[in-house]
Design an enzyme around this catalytic site. Structure first.
Site, PDB file in Angstrom:
ATOM      1  N   ASP A 196     -50.673  13.086-101.962  1.00 30.22           N
ATOM      2  CA  ASP A 196     -50.279  14.435-102.368  1.00 30.22           C
ATOM      3  C   ASP A 196     -50.723  14.662-103.817  1.00 30.22           C
ATOM      4  O   ASP A 196     -50.666  13.744-104.640  1.00 30.22           O
ATOM      5  CB  ASP A 196     -48.754  14.560-102.243  1.00 30.22           C
ATOM      6  CG  ASP A 196     -48.275  15.979-102.434  1.00 30.22           C
ATOM      7  OD1 ASP A 196     -48.025  16.635-101.413  1.00 30.22           O
ATOM      8  OD2 ASP A 196     -48.132  16.413-103.593  1.00 30.22           O
ATOM      9  N   GLU A 255     -51.536  20.745-100.261  1.00 30.95           N
ATOM     10  CA  GLU A 255     -52.166  19.704-101.091  1.00 30.95           C
ATOM     11  C   GLU A 255     -51.946  18.303-100.539  1.00 30.95           C
ATOM     12  O   GLU A 255     -52.115  17.314-101.243  1.00 30.95           O
ATOM     13  CB  GLU A 255     -51.613  19.787-102.528  1.00 30.95           C
ATOM     14  CG  GLU A 255     -50.185  19.344-102.703  1.00 30.95           C
ATOM     15  CD  GLU A 255     -49.161  20.428-102.437  1.00 30.95           C
ATOM     16  OE1 GLU A 255     -48.056  20.325-102.995  1.00 30.95           O
ATOM     17  OE2 GLU A 255     -49.455  21.391-101.695  1.00 30.95           O
TER      18      GLU A 255
END
Length: 473
Positions: free
Chosen positions: A346, A390
């Site tokens: 992430d 993301e």
């Protein structure tokens, strides 16, 4: 009569007598003829007669065979019109008409030869006349009936000569090959269609190309001359998955048919896909002599498939493909007794980045991270996915936990080394990532959902521990 040496002779005797005054024979005169040579001549005549009768019988048998056969027997005069002197009774199957009319000695054969073929036929006859050939064959030519039906025929001819060696007649068989010719033309037409539209190639048992279709050459961008004698591997991308290639060769070497979707490379270097069926070629002794590959271009299909499993922004695999693929990968790992490695990563403080720099800049960051992940998973068996926002996922083909740690740490360092400015990041002035890793053996009996949850938990721990780092399950 018995000769002095004991030889018995067949003779004929003529006798003359003289008489005395009383009318009694007083002298006899005679002439004796040897009949041996005459007897030999008579025997020769009898033998010749018997031989002629046998030859005539054989001729009648041969003629009767023609009468019942597919070929028509002709005898032509050696004149400018090839006047017909004799035909077998099956002439009506070739040229409708009365047999007696054809045998009348007044019917010119050249009147039946198709006008466009007549010059060639007579050129072949003229060559036979000039060279005084005993026999010759015509190339197939056409004849035309009184009903304007065109038929293809083939003729085999022998020459009859007089004592001076001059050709007086021709005798030959003429066979109707119209149906055969039509069938052969159809076959040629079908073969041309196959050559022009079906992608085929043959190789020997070592993979050396021995033949290709025109469609194959057109698709690959080579001429046939450029391909013949070359190893087929020149048409396979160097990064083609080894497992696929091994499976292919294993199958065909066992004399089985291989079916699959294969990557290929054109002469210009572009990659495309073929749905291939590869068949072993065997001889009468069932010994493998080579291979035949038949296929069709499925590049468009693969492109559509790729679009359906590809993330538009990063060009990595998307979440949909991940869900389907991860299940298969777990099954494969269990089957091959391999470890299962899944990384979830992430982008740190990405929401703050978007708020500070804007979503367009945020998309550029995701693209650049996607490019790093592509390079990071360029080995066979490694895959990268954009799972959403993301968040990214990676499946690796590694069995050593220490190497996995090193691999994951290098990825973290690689992202930070891009020096992508992130003022609001609390752990670095650049873009960074956090990584959670799950590493399980093939016998762990964990489901996709459980593995995903464990990786997510590990990722949460990496963030809780300060971000820009790796955490293991």
């Amino acid at each position: 009569m018995i000769r002095r040496d004991g030889v018995v002779l067949d003779v004929s005797v003529d006798c003359y007598f003289t008489y005395d005054t009383n009318g009694e024979i007083n002298k006899a005169y005679g002439t004796t003829y040897n009949l041996g040579k005459q007897k030999e001549k008579e025997k020769e005549l009898r033998d010749a007669k018997e031989k002629s009768i046998k030859l005539l019988n054989k001729q009648n048998v041969l003629l009767s065979l023609f009468d019942k056969g597919e070929s028509v027997l002709f005898q032509w005069k050696n004149d400018k019109h090839l006047t017909i002197e004799y035909v077998s009774s099956n002439i009506e199957e070739l040229l409708p008409g009365n047999v007696a009319t054809f045998n009348s000695g007044f019917v010119p054969y050249d009147s039946f030869i198709y006008k466009d073929d007549k010059k060639r036929v007579f050129k072949e006859i003229e060559l036979a006349r000039k060279e005084k050939k005993d026999a010759f064959n015509h190339e197939p030519y056409r004849i035309i009936t009184e009903k304007n039906e065109i038929k293809w025929v083939v003729a085999n001819t022998v020459s009859q000569k007089d004592l001076d060696g001059k050709i007086t007649h021709f005798i030959g068989s003429v066979t109707d090959i119209t149906e055969k010719n039509i069938s052969e033309k159809k076959i040629v037409h079908y073969l041309r269609l196959i050559d022009e539209h079906i992608v085929t190639t043959t190789t020997d048992i070592n993979g050396v190309i021995t033949d290709t279709s025109s469609a194959f050459c057109q698709l690959f961008g080579y001429t046939k001359e450029e391909l013949l004698g070359k190893i087929y591997s020149i048409l396979i991308p160097k990064n083609m998955e080894g497992a696929v290639y091994k499976c292919l060769w294993k199958t065909i070497k066992e004399n089985k048919i291989y079916t699959g979707e294969l990557k290929n490379i054109k002469k210009d270097g572009s990659i495309f896909w073929i749905n291939s069926k590869i068949l072993p070629l065997v001889n009468d002794e069932n010994t493998r002599t080579g291979y035949l590959a038949i296929g069709h271009d499925i590049t468009d299909k693969k492109m559509v498939e790729k679009l359906s499993i590809t993330d538009d922004l990063t060009k990595l695999y998307n979440r949909r493909h991940f869900n389907n693929f991860f299940e298969k990968e777990i099954s494969r790992a269990k089957r091959e007794k391999k470890c299962i490695v899944f990384m979830m990563l992430d982008v740190d403080k990405f929401k703050l980045y978007n708020d500070t720099y804007g979503h367009q800049k945020g998309d550029e960051i995701l693209k650049k991270i996607g490019n790093v992940l592509k390079g990071f998973t360029n080995r066979g068996g490694d895959y990268a996915f954009r799972l959403g926002g993301e968040e990214f996922g990676i499946i690796l083909s590694l069995d050593d936990k220490e190497k996995i740690k090193e691999h994951a740490q290098r990825l973290v360092e690689k992202i930070e080394s891009l020096h992508l400015e992130h003022k609001t990041n609390t752990v670095s002035k650049y873009i960074t990532i956090s990584v959670g890793v799950v590493f399980k053996k093939h016998d762990s009996h964990l489901s996709v959902k459980e593995l995903y949850k464990r990786a997510d938990t590990a990722l949460y721990r990496a963030k809780a521990n300060g971000r820009n780092q790796v955490a293991f399950d």
